[in-house]
Design an enzyme around this catalytic site. Structure first.
Site, PDB file in Angstrom:
ATOM      1  N   PHE A 155      71.692  35.671  17.292  1.00 49.12           N
ATOM      2  CA  PHE A 155      71.635  36.843  16.394  1.00 49.12           C
ATOM      3  C   PHE A 155      72.425  38.104  17.075  1.00 49.12           C
ATOM      4  CE2 PHE A 155      69.939  40.948  14.984  1.00 49.12           C
ATOM      5  CZ  PHE A 155      69.855  40.749  13.727  1.00 49.12           C
ATOM      6  N   ASP A 240      75.306  39.903  24.951  1.00 44.82           N
ATOM      7  CA  ASP A 240      74.632  40.723  24.195  1.00 44.82           C
ATOM      8  C   ASP A 240      73.136  40.854  24.721  1.00 44.82           C
ATOM      9  OD1 ASP A 240      73.197  41.798  22.352  1.00 44.82           O
ATOM     10  OD2 ASP A 240      73.830  40.789  20.650  1.00 44.82           O
ATOM     11  N   LYS A 269      69.249  49.138  21.129  1.00 39.35           N
ATOM     12  CA  LYS A 269      67.848  49.249  21.058  1.00 39.35           C
ATOM     13  C   LYS A 269      67.072  50.064  22.096  1.00 39.35           C
ATOM     14  CE  LYS A 269      66.820  45.411  18.343  1.00 39.35           C
ATOM     15  NZ  LYS A 269      67.706  44.003  18.163  1.00 39.35           N
TER      16      LYS A 269
HETATM   17  C1  LIG Z   1      68.632  43.743  17.243  1.00 41.91           C
HETATM   18  C2  LIG Z   1      69.900  43.040  17.741  1.00 41.91           C
HETATM   19  C3  LIG Z   1      71.325  43.134  17.474  1.00 41.91           C
HETATM   20  C4  LIG Z   1      71.529  44.188  16.402  1.00 41.91           C
HETATM   21  O1  LIG Z   1      70.854  45.544  16.408  1.00 41.91           O
HETATM   22  P1  LIG Z   1      70.908  46.605  15.258  1.00 41.91           P
HETATM   23  O2  LIG Z   1      70.748  47.945  15.995  1.00 41.91           O
HETATM   24  O3  LIG Z   1      69.730  46.242  14.346  1.00 41.91           O
HETATM   25  O4  LIG Z   1      72.194  46.463  14.513  1.00 41.91           O
HETATM   26  C5  LIG Z   1      72.195  42.645  18.100  1.00 41.91           C
HETATM   27  N1  LIG Z   1      71.912  41.746  18.924  1.00 41.91           N
HETATM   28  C6  LIG Z   1      70.806  41.356  19.325  1.00 41.91           C
HETATM   29  C7  LIG Z   1      70.481  40.191  20.485  1.00 41.91           C
HETATM   30  C8  LIG Z   1      69.560  42.001  18.556  1.00 41.91           C
HETATM   31  O5  LIG Z   1      68.466  41.708  19.093  1.00 41.91           O
END
Ligand SMILES: *Cc1c(COP(=O)(O)O)cnc(C)c1O
Length: 419
Positions: A155, A240, A269
């Site tokens: 994700f 990520d 986040k």
């Molecule tokens: C939440 C998340 C995203 C996307 O972040 P948004 O601020 O919702 O665009 C990307 N990668 C990971 C691992 C995430 O948990």
């Protein structure tokens, strides 16, 4: 911070304001989410109150964006003060919060340069652009042929390019044509990565623990092996850490568990302190230095309010030793969860305060269990259908975790979610 809760959700019949709000949302908002039927009106620390006066322990923390809890006093103070001073300039001009933020975040994570954005998906897009340009200008890959390797069950966000390499469950067939240039390998399998790399490969994009994918913890040594493979083959190792970073897994970064410094680090986040969207890409000069003025940008990226809040967030993480706290509390809480006698639990896994309780398929999915937990005063959300994700603020009180463990036990010991 309150630690001895007294109330939980009132019976449905008396939750009139809740019903009114949900009716408004159903009538006027796109249905791209399926939230639990709770309407939150106030938050403090790890606790929230709904519009009908019930109190809940927040064990989702906005998918790890609330690592510091709701309205952390230090971050709130900085936010309010900065909001009354200067909020936005655009990068057409400098602002006095940008430089100090850049110095703190690069020094904190041992990288040369930072490129700030707003949401996580934007930061991932930035990393993809970085990898492609680096591939063409530094590695010498032929133009328009660069390939980026990603993992199954990943994700990384919701843009067109990102859903182009997301798992099928994201209904990408409805959003085609997809963006080319990506190839997927199984998560947790370093040999598969090695086999997939070609002369055209510019980067490997990976979550150190897969959050949305079901709190999937890779085998020990996986990150370090992938980093080594990437180094040998001149491929960028891009982590990520939007969900796993900033203390969540018991280290400042999840990559720290294996002493891996990614070539490209993606944060988001919790970087926004639970106040506003702030994301960032960090890398060595040789990598992020490929950008020239006009290549990339964002109207709100690097704005003074975001920089002030992110600076306060990083300082709070350091000064309150929240990574160590997540390590200690998470280990203890996971042990408590593992002691629960329940016919429904298949596995409890995770690291620090990023925990997944996987249910057997016969349990009927995580959703009805999350609803049952909500009635007991606990807010959490299933992910990848059968996994209950538990990710409270890192500032949570130990007594609140004990309180939560009791409720998890009470609910999961039942034959069915409703009793
Ligand atoms: C939440 C998340 C995203 C996307 O972040 P948004 O601020 O919702 O665009 C990307 N990668 C990971 C691992 C995430 O948990």
């Amino acid at each position: 911070m309150p630690s001895t809760p007294t109330t939980s959700a009132a019976p449905a019949a008396t939750r009139t304001k809740t019903a009114e709000h949900i009716e408004l949302v159903d009538r006027h908002s796109a249905r791209n989410y399926a939230p639990l039927p709770v309407v939150i009106a106030r938050g403090e620390g790890s606790w929230v109150h709904d519009v009908d006066g019930a109190r809940y322990l927040d064990m989702l923390s906005a998918y790890s964006a609330l690592n510091f809890g709701h309205r952390h006093p230090r971050i709130t103070e900085v936010f309010v003060r900065q909001a009354q001073t200067l909020t936005l300039t655009s990068r057409a001009f400098h602002n006095d919060r940008f430089g100090p933020f850049c110095r703190l975040i690069t020094e904190t994570f041992g990288q040369d340069l930072v490129l700030p954005m707003n949401t996580g998906a934007e930061a991932v897009e930035t990393a993809l652009k970085t990898a492609r340009k680096w591939g063409y200008h530094v590695k010498g890959v032929a133009r328009d042929t660069a390939e980026i390797i990603v993992c199954g069950d990943n994700f990384h966000g919701r843009t067109i390019s990102i859903v182009s390499f997301s798992p099928d469950s994201f209904n990408q067939e409805d959003f085609g044509p997809v963006t080319p240039g990506f190839r997927s390998v199984p998560y947790g399998d370093a040999a598969a990565l090695a086999a997939a790399i070609t002369d055209r490969t510019v980067a490997f994009l990976v979550e150190p623990i897969q959050g949305e994918g079901g709190i999937n913890v890779p085998p020990p040594g996986y990150l370090a092996r992938c980093r080594d493979i990437c180094r040998e083959r001149n491929v960028l190792f891009m982590a990520d850490e939007i969900q796993t970073g900033l203390g969540r897994t018991g280290r400042r970064l999840c990559c720290d568990h294996e002493n891996v410094i990614p070539d490209v680090l993606i944060l988001g986040k919790a970087l926004g302190g639970g106040m506003m969207p702030v994301s960032a890409v960090l890398a060595r000069r040789e990598v992020l230095g490929v950008f020239q003025p006009g290549d990339h940008g964002s109207t709100f990226g690097g704005n003074p309010l975001a920089c002030a809040v992110a600076t306060a967030a990083l300082e709070t993480l350091r000064d309150e030793r929240l990574a160590e706290r997540a390590d200690r509390l998470g280990t203890a809480f996971m042990a408590q969860l593992r002691q629960i006698r329940s016919p429904h639990i298949r596995e409890v896994r995770g690291r620090g305060l990023l925990i997944g309780v996987e249910l057997h398929p016969e349990a009927g999915g995580g959703k009805p269990w999350c609803k049952a937990l909500m009635k007991e005063g606990i807010l959490c959300k299933e992910t990848s259908e059968h996994v209950i994700r538990i990710a409270p603020p890192l500032t949570i009180e130990e007594s609140d975790l004990d309180w939560a463990a009791e409720r998890f036990e009470r609910v999961l010991a039942r034959a069915t979610p409703t009793g």
